[in-house]
Design an enzyme around this catalytic site. Structure first.
Site, PDB file in Angstrom:
ATOM      1  CD  GLU A   1      15.594   1.263 -35.120  1.00  0.00           C
ATOM      2  OE1 GLU A   1      14.852   1.284 -36.068  1.00  0.00           O
ATOM      3  OE2 GLU A   1      15.813   2.241 -34.283  1.00  0.00           O
TER       4      GLU A   1
ATOM      5  NE  ARG B   1      10.155  -1.766 -37.909  1.00  0.00           N
ATOM      6  CZ  ARG B   1      10.422  -0.330 -37.723  1.00  0.00           C
ATOM      7  NH1 ARG B   1       9.671   0.585 -38.235  1.00  0.00           N
ATOM      8  NH2 ARG B   1      11.568   0.329 -37.122  1.00  0.00           N
TER       9      ARG B   1
ATOM     10  CG  HIS C   1       5.534   1.896 -36.943  1.00  0.00           C
ATOM     11  ND1 HIS C   1       5.438   2.666 -35.874  1.00  0.00           N
ATOM     12  CD2 HIS C   1       6.524   1.905 -37.408  1.00  0.00           C
ATOM     13  CE1 HIS C   1       6.712   3.190 -35.713  1.00  0.00           C
ATOM     14  NE2 HIS C   1       7.491   2.705 -36.615  1.00  0.00           N
TER      15      HIS C   1
ATOM     16  CG  HIS D   1       7.020  -1.433 -34.662  1.00  0.00           C
ATOM     17  ND1 HIS D   1       7.401  -2.300 -33.405  1.00  0.00           N
ATOM     18  CD2 HIS D   1       7.890  -0.422 -34.803  1.00  0.00           C
ATOM     19  CE1 HIS D   1       8.698  -1.950 -33.172  1.00  0.00           C
ATOM     20  NE2 HIS D   1       9.150  -0.856 -34.023  1.00  0.00           N
TER      21      HIS D   1
ATOM     22  NE  ARG E   1       9.270   3.559 -41.930  1.00  0.00           N
ATOM     23  CZ  ARG E   1       9.958   3.713 -40.615  1.00  0.00           C
ATOM     24  NH1 ARG E   1      10.965   4.270 -40.586  1.00  0.00           N
ATOM     25  NH2 ARG E   1       8.998   3.144 -39.595  1.00  0.00           N
TER      26      ARG E   1
END
Ligand code: SIN
Length: 569
Positions: free
Chosen positions: A133, A311, A372, A262, A407
């Site tokens: 990811e 992200r 998110h 997100h 995060r």
């Protein structure tokens, strides 16, 4: 029960408790963090009461798709996981918290497997399959049911707590559940120590309406606050209740300005509200890529990891290109996977897309960023302790310091597991004297807001404190939020009137409080860092801002904001 109340003296308007029960530990929330604390405490002989807002499996955990990150693969190490986490956190991670996360993580995952969670494994060898990811330089994400990791973890933990809920042999703890219950406020004794919670149980029975659970320790595991924005991947129950309760209890919260958006949420139209379907980053981890309105890839020249950059970078890349092209979304192209891979690896996402009229096997998927994850929350030490004695926070509601300004993908389930075990260790290691009699505060304090303000707050936050922020947009948001709050406060002061206490008005009031803190912090942080993107301050400013913004509520009902260096307390 009588007396003076919490440290701030501020509570939600509610009836006096009409019933009470005793436990050793109250766990508020039933996701991975809450249920792990409950299991470990019960195994050590504590009487645990789990209070959850809806049903046991209705929290955020079950919606987690991508998986759980841990250095389990060949050649991977906790040090590499740590390095990726620190880069994503953009200078604000607590390095010791991250070290604990990545070193204790692999064994915590093995214990989760021993509890019954079944991850996807390679046929033949039985080795856990790992995917990638954003921000991870390695395949490090364990998954279950293809893209239903949270649902599987939730199932395994619920089965385990249900088994532990049966009264045990002598010396063993037990777990009791109270479902459909909104926790209102912390109870403290005359010395200011945690003594339990007040809560409201919906439904009819022996324990309905407002009651109290008395306990020496309270663990907040209430999840996030995504519902503070109009469109979010979070379920409807994520209304920031834990952060709001902690603030009223006098605890410190930190890093609330770092809301992770997100990048790839299924775009259902510009006015779509509430929980939106997530298209997991794992889809990009398996090779899907982003294209713009002309079908052109645009992430490759923005970061060495292209679509798998952290992200915040992908969300910014999407927003920039949307602006340039004047469009409302970009596209994710995974057509080359073919039907079989979509069906086997991403069955949940395939079904969600198809039920919204998009077939990823033959079409590109319209995607746009949506709120998110709250990287900040109730400030804790490395054992999950907040600044209020006996009050703990775990999972998304907490700010342990592992996430910093952004995060790293799939670190949250791991954080929930690792710090839940630490909290249980802390609670069970100390034979705390029972707290004194809880003191019930005088009624009043914060005004309750009407149900409709929930939507007003969401629109204000989306307009002013979304992916792109500026001093102007945040100032407008702060003004609008204060107007709503002040109007209700004045009415209360003048006529003694406030909205009728009920779940909807308690939730709206919690959303209002966390929104005001978030905006205050975002306005104060005059730089761009991690997932906090200030258009008027486009650069990261380490000299001035390698610090945390810590907020607490004062007895005068104002928000006190101060800064600390990067370490936790
Ligand atoms: C995802 O599957 O993309 C979400 C995972 C996460 O937020 O950690």
């Amino acid at each position: 029960m009588s007396g003076t109340g919490t440290a701030t003296g501020i509570t939600l308007h509610a009836a006096a408790p009409g019933w009470s029960l005793d436990a050793d530990v109250v766990v508020v929330g039933s996701g991975v963090a809450g249920l792990t604390v409950a299991l470990r405490c019960a195994a050590a002989g504590e009487r645990v009461t789990v209070v959850t807002k809806a049903r046991l499996d209705d929290g955020s955990t079950r919606w987690a798709q991508g998986g759980i990150a841990a250095a389990l693969g060949e050649g991977d190490t906790p040090e590499q996981h740590q390095a990726d986490t620190l880069v994503a956190g953009a200078g604000l991670c607590d390095e010791e918290a991250v070290r604990i996360l990545v070193t204790e993580g692999p064994d915590a995952v093995r214990r989760l497997i021993a509890t019954g969670a079944q991850f996807d494994t390679a046929p033949g060898t039985g080795e856990i399959l790992l995917t990638r990811e954003g921000g991870h330089h390695r395949r490090r994400i364990a998954h279950a049911g293809g893209d239903a990791t949270g649902a599987e973890i939730s199932r395994a933990l619920i089965d385990a707590v249900r088994a532990a809920g049966v009264p045990h042999a002598e010396g063993q703890g037990r777990i009791e559940f109270i479902e459909n219950a909104l926790v209102l406020d912390l109870l403290t004794d005359a010395a200011g120590r945690t003594a339990g919670v007040t809560l409201h149980v919906m439904g009819e029975g022996q324990r309905d309406g407002v009651g109290a659970v008395r306990a020496k320790a309270v663990v907040l595991a209430t999840g996030g606050m995504g519902q503070v924005f109009s469109a979010t991947t979070n379920p409807a129950v994520s209304t920031g209740d834990g952060v709001a309760l902690a603030l009223r209890a006098g605890a410190e919260v930190s890093d609330l300005e770092f809301v992770q958006f997100h990048p790839t949420v299924l775009f259902l139209g510009p006015d779509a509200e509430g929980q939106q379907p997530l298209v997991s980053e794992a889809v990009r981890g398996e090779g899907a890529y982003l294209v713009d309105a002309n079908g052109v890839r645009f992430m490759q020249d923005q970061h060495e990891l292209a679509e798998l950059a952290p992200r915040d970078i992908v969300a910014k890349g999407i927003m920039r290109r949307m602006r340039e092209q004047g469009t409302e979304h970009m596209y994710l192209d995974g057509r080359h996977f073919g039907a079989e891979k979509w069906e086997n690896r991403f069955p949940t996402i395939l079904a969600a897309c198809r039920s919204n009229g998009v077939d990823p096997v033959t079409e590109t998927i319209p995607v746009a960023p949506a709120a998110h994850y709250a990287s900040g929350g109730v400030r804790t030490d490395l054992r999950g302790r907040t600044t209020v004695p006996g009050l703990y926070a775990c999972g998304e509601v907490a700010c342990t310091g592992v996430h910093g300004a952004n995060r790293l993908a799939s670190n949250s389930l791991l954080e929930g597991l690792v710090f839940a075990e630490r909290i249980a260790g802390d609670i069970t290691a100390h034979a705390e004297a029972a707290p004194g009699e809880p003191v019930i505060p005088d009624p009043s304090r914060l005004p309750l807001l009407s149900y409709e303000t929930r939507y007003e707050i969401q629109r204000i936050m989306t307009r002013g404190a979304g992916v792109l922020r500026s001093a102007d947009s945040l100032t407008q948001a702060a003004t609008d939020l204060e107007r709503i709050h002040d109007h209700a406060a004045e009415e209360l002061e003048r006529d003694g009137k406030t909205a009728e206490p009920c779940v909807e008005t308690w939730e709206a009031s919690n959303l209002s409080l966390v929104a005001r803190v978030l905006v205050a912090a975002a306005l104060r942080r005059e730089e761009t860092r991690g997932c906090h993107w200030r258009e008027d301050r486009p650069d990261r400013d380490d000299a001035a801002w390698r610090r945390h913004l810590v907020v607490r509520l004062t007895p005068e009902r104002t928000l006190a904001v101060h800064t600390t260096e990067t370490e936790q307390f």
